[in-house]
Every structure is written in structure tokens, then in C-alpha cells.
Design an enzyme around this catalytic site. Structure first.
Site, short mmCIF file in Angstrom:
data_model
loop_
_atom_site.label_atom_id
_atom_site.label_comp_id
_atom_site.label_asym_id
_atom_site.label_seq_id
_atom_site.Cartn_x
_atom_site.Cartn_y
_atom_site.Cartn_z
N ARG A 46 0.85 -1.19 0.00
CA ARG A 46 0.00 0.00 0.00
C ARG A 46 0.89 1.24 0.00
NH1 ARG A 46 -1.52 1.60 4.67
NH2 ARG A 46 -2.31 -0.41 5.38
N TYR A 98 -16.70 16.96 -15.13
CA TYR A 98 -16.92 15.52 -15.06
C TYR A 98 -17.90 15.20 -13.93
CZ TYR A 98 -16.14 10.57 -14.48
OH TYR A 98 -16.33 9.22 -14.38
N ASP A 170 -7.62 18.99 -14.39
CA ASP A 170 -7.91 17.62 -14.82
C ASP A 170 -7.56 17.55 -16.32
OD1 ASP A 170 -9.09 15.29 -15.81
OD2 ASP A 170 -10.80 15.39 -14.44
N LYS A 195 -8.37 6.49 -19.29
CA LYS A 195 -8.70 6.99 -20.62
C LYS A 195 -7.47 6.93 -21.54
CE LYS A 195 -12.45 7.67 -18.29
NZ LYS A 195 -12.77 8.91 -17.60
#
Ligand code: PLP
Length: 380
Positions: A46, A98, A170, A195
Site C-alpha cells: 500500500r 466531469y 484535470d 482513458k
């Protein structure tokens, strides 16, 4: 070195122990320590994993930033940036945003005392006018979704910095190949690597890239504390994807421009949205801050919803699906898909009409793509 070279080599040296040219998938949760606290830089996956480190180094390089952090999804990356805020702080974001970012602010962070104002991205002074005494973050998305408006990053950075506010961008729709917001004054860049960066519609992932070391340490602390990290396999797939980002983006753009020009003159098309067309009102700003116009385009079909349904039913190559940025072409209907929860009045006010179609242009042969659209349009 140039972008294409950095994408393939930065953070991705051949494995010192075996010579493996490709960074291995370090499928491990933990790492042996020689003595208590004496280790090779990794203790628990992690906190850190070598496959993820390779990805984070490569991502920072592509955005020309000093530090990169990888997350399990784009929204996990967004939440990590919001974690810099305190109760009572205020965000100014664009209104063509978004949906998942809007939901995160309104349904999660608002409960923790963080509020937001959504500025009209068509009005150049609206970001400045939306700033309050407690504003700590300006959040930009450019190009916007689904109207593909372009916001001037340099101007926004100036507005933010004169008031001591952070600017986050973004950069998902442009990808670092076509736009590097840090070079225009942004403090933080965020990606949904789902994406263009991964590019093959086979994983979800996110990233944050920035230059300020203290802020990097705070987000890195949050990354480990909240734990929204990508596993080694997903990190490896994003890393494999970004090696070909440059060649894919060039083809996405070539195909999108080709289709945009075709659609712009088609008698059944009412309006086309593509910032790479000189007729677009966004062309000048796009030209200033982008090295290309990416592979997203939108258009309005004449004839309303029935025409849209007929058109979609005759397409063979374009899959009706959410998401974007993969090698295959996707088509979507925002009014009934991503923006269906928005009241119709509000949706229309924003320009998302009942005949509005969004296309993620893939890298298939552009003539095949045009033929598919041309054929489907004959039925409309
Ligand atoms: C998809 C997307 C996100 C969210 O990313 P996930 O990987 O789906 O969590 C954020 N911003 C933009 C612009 C996106 O397209």
C-alpha cells in the site's frame, strides 16, 4: 529527451538483477527486511511497490513535473487532491465538469464542510468572480466534457495565484502528449489514466502530478493513509499503455480532425464541436496551450432523439458506451447516459441538447470510420 523517449525509458530501466527489459509485475504485498527497519525502500505494497514506482516516475516525466502519484481510479486521485482542504474551505470549479467530480464534491466532501461554486466557463471573468475569502482551490477541466470548451490555463493560474489559491487541472481529455498544465502555471495535474494514458479500455486508474515537495508529501501521506492505490498488475498495464501514448494520440487526432471536417459539412449535422476546427470559438485558446486537439468530438444531429436512435442503430464500428480514450471508437448520448440525472432544463441551459452526441474517435482506419458514419447517416 523528448516525450516519446521518456515514455518508454523514464522509470523503466532494465531490471538490475535479471536484465528483464520490461519492468516486472511485483506481485507482492510485503518485503523481507534484513533487520528491523533495514530494507530496500519497500515495506508494504500500500505504501510502495516497485511496479507502481516505475509508473509514478514515468507519469511525472510525461507531465514535466517533479513528483507523480498513482491511484486506483481517477476519482481516487481527485479525492487525494481534495484531501489538501480543511473543513470550511471552498472550491471554484467549472460548470462543464466531469459528473463524478461534481458528485464527489456535493455528496461526499460537502458533508465534511467543503463547498463549491461552479463558474460559467464561457465567461472569462467568472472564475475570478466566484472566488470567496475561503476559496483554497480552483479546479479546471480543459477540454471540458462533453462540450469540449477550452479554458485558458495561464489566465486561471494568474487569477488563482494573485489570491494565494491552488490551481488543479484535470488533464484527462488532452493527455500530457497534447497539454502540460504545469508548464502554464497549474500547481497540480490530475488524470483518469483509465482513458488516453492507459488507452486500451482494460483498466481503471488515476494519477496526480505536481512540483511542490511539501504538497507532494501531504498527498503521498494521504495515498498511504486512505489506501486507494493501484495494484501491481494495473500499474503495469498503465505503464505498458503509456509507452505508445504519443503514436496513439497522433492517430486519435488525425482521425478526429478527419471526421470533424466530414461532419461539419454534412447536411444532417446541425452543429459540430471540435476545438481543432478553425471555425470553433475555442480554436485560438486551444492553439495557445495545446500541441494538438485530441480525439474527442461532439455534434448535434438534425431531427432530435428519434434521429439519434436511428443513427446509433445503424453504426457497426462505433460502440455505444461510456468512457473514452481507448483504441476503439466509442459513441455516447450524454442526455441519456452521463448527464441523465441532470434536470432537462439545466441540461439544455448548458447546451447538452436532445440531439447531442459525443464521440471518442479511436485509431481504426479513418476511412472505415467515415464510411460507417456516412452509411448510418443515410438512414436518418
Ligand atoms: C473518467 C474521468 C474521471 C474519473 O476517472 P475514473 O478513472 O473513472 O475514476 C475524471 N475526470 C475526467 C475528465 C474523466 O473523463
Amino acid at each position: 529527451m523528448k516525450f516519446e523517449t521518456r515514455a518508454i525509458h523514464d522509470g523503466q530501466k532494465p531490471d538490475a538483477q535479471t536484465g528483464s527489459v520490461i519492468v516486472p509485475v511485483y506481485q507482492t504485498s510485503t518485503y523481507q527486511q534484513e533487520a528491523v527497519g533495514k530494507h530496500k525502500g519497500y515495506e508494504y505494497s500500500r505504501t510502495g511497490n516497485p511496479t507502481r514506482t516505475a509508473l509514478e516516475t514515468a507519469l511525472a516525466s510525461l507531465e514535466e513535473g517533479r513528483f507523480g502519484l498513482a491511484f486506483a481510479t481517477g476519482v481516487a486521485a481527485t479525492a487525494a487532491v481534495f484531501s489538501l482542504l480543511e473543513e470550511g474551505d471552498h472550491i471554484v470549479a467549472g460548470d462543464d465538469l466531469y459528473g463524478g467530480t461534481y458528485r464527489l464534491i456535493e455528496k461526499v466532501f460537502r458533508r465534511w464542510g467543503i463547498t463549491a461554486t461552479y463558474a460559467d466557463v464561457d465567461r472569462p471573468d467568472s472564475f475570478a468572480r466566484s472566488i470567496r475569502k475561503n476559496t483554497k482551490l480552483i479546479w479546471l477541466e480543459t477540454p471540458t466534457n462533453p462540450l469540449l470548451k477550452i479554458i485558458d490555463i495561464k489566465k486561471a493560474a494568474k487569477v488563482a495565484h494573485t489570491k494565494g489559491i491552488l490551481l488543479a487541472v484535470d488533464n484527462t481529455f488532452a493527455s500530457p502528449y497534447f497539454q502540460k498544465p504545469l508548464l502554464f502555471g497549474a500547481d497540480i495535474v490530475v488524470h483518469s489514466t483509465t482513458k488516453y494514458i492507459a488507452g486500451h479500455s482494460d483498466i481503471v486508474g488515476g494519477a496526480v502530478v505536481l512540483n511542490d515537495e511539501a504538497m507532494y508529501q501531504r498527498i503521498k501521506y494521504y495515498q498511504n493513509a486512505a489506501g486507494g492505490v493501484p495494484g501491481p498488475w494495473d500499474s503495469w498495464l498503465v505503464l505498458r499503455g503509456l509507452k505508445t501514448l504519443a503514436v496513439r494520440m497522433r492517430q486519435h487526432q488525425e482521425n478526429a480532425l478527419y471526421l470533424a471536417r466530414y461532419l461539419a459539412q454534412h447536411p444532417k449535422v446541425e452543429r459540430i464541436y471540435y476545438p481543432g476546427l478553425p471555425s470553433s470559438k475555442n480554436y485560438a485558446v486551444a492553439k495557445k496551450q495545446m500541441e494538438g486537439f485530441s480525439g474527442m468530438l461532439s455534434f448535434e444531429l438534425k431531427g432530435g432523439r428519434p434521429a439519434v436512435d436511428t443513427f446509433f442503430s445503424h453504426l457497426k464500428l462505433f460502440a455505444l458506451a461510456e468512457s473514452l480514450g481507448g483504441v476503439e471508437s466509442l459513441i455516447s448520448y450524454p442526455a441519456g447516459m452521463t448527464h441523465s440525472s441532470m434536470p432537462r432544463e439545466e441540461r439544455l441551459k448548458r447546451g447538452i441538447t436532445d440531439n447531442f452526441i459525443r464521440v471518442s474517435v479511436g485509431i481504426e482506419n479513418k476511412i472505415d470510420l467515415k464510411k460507417d458514419i456516412a452509411k448510418a447517416l443515410t438512414f436518418v
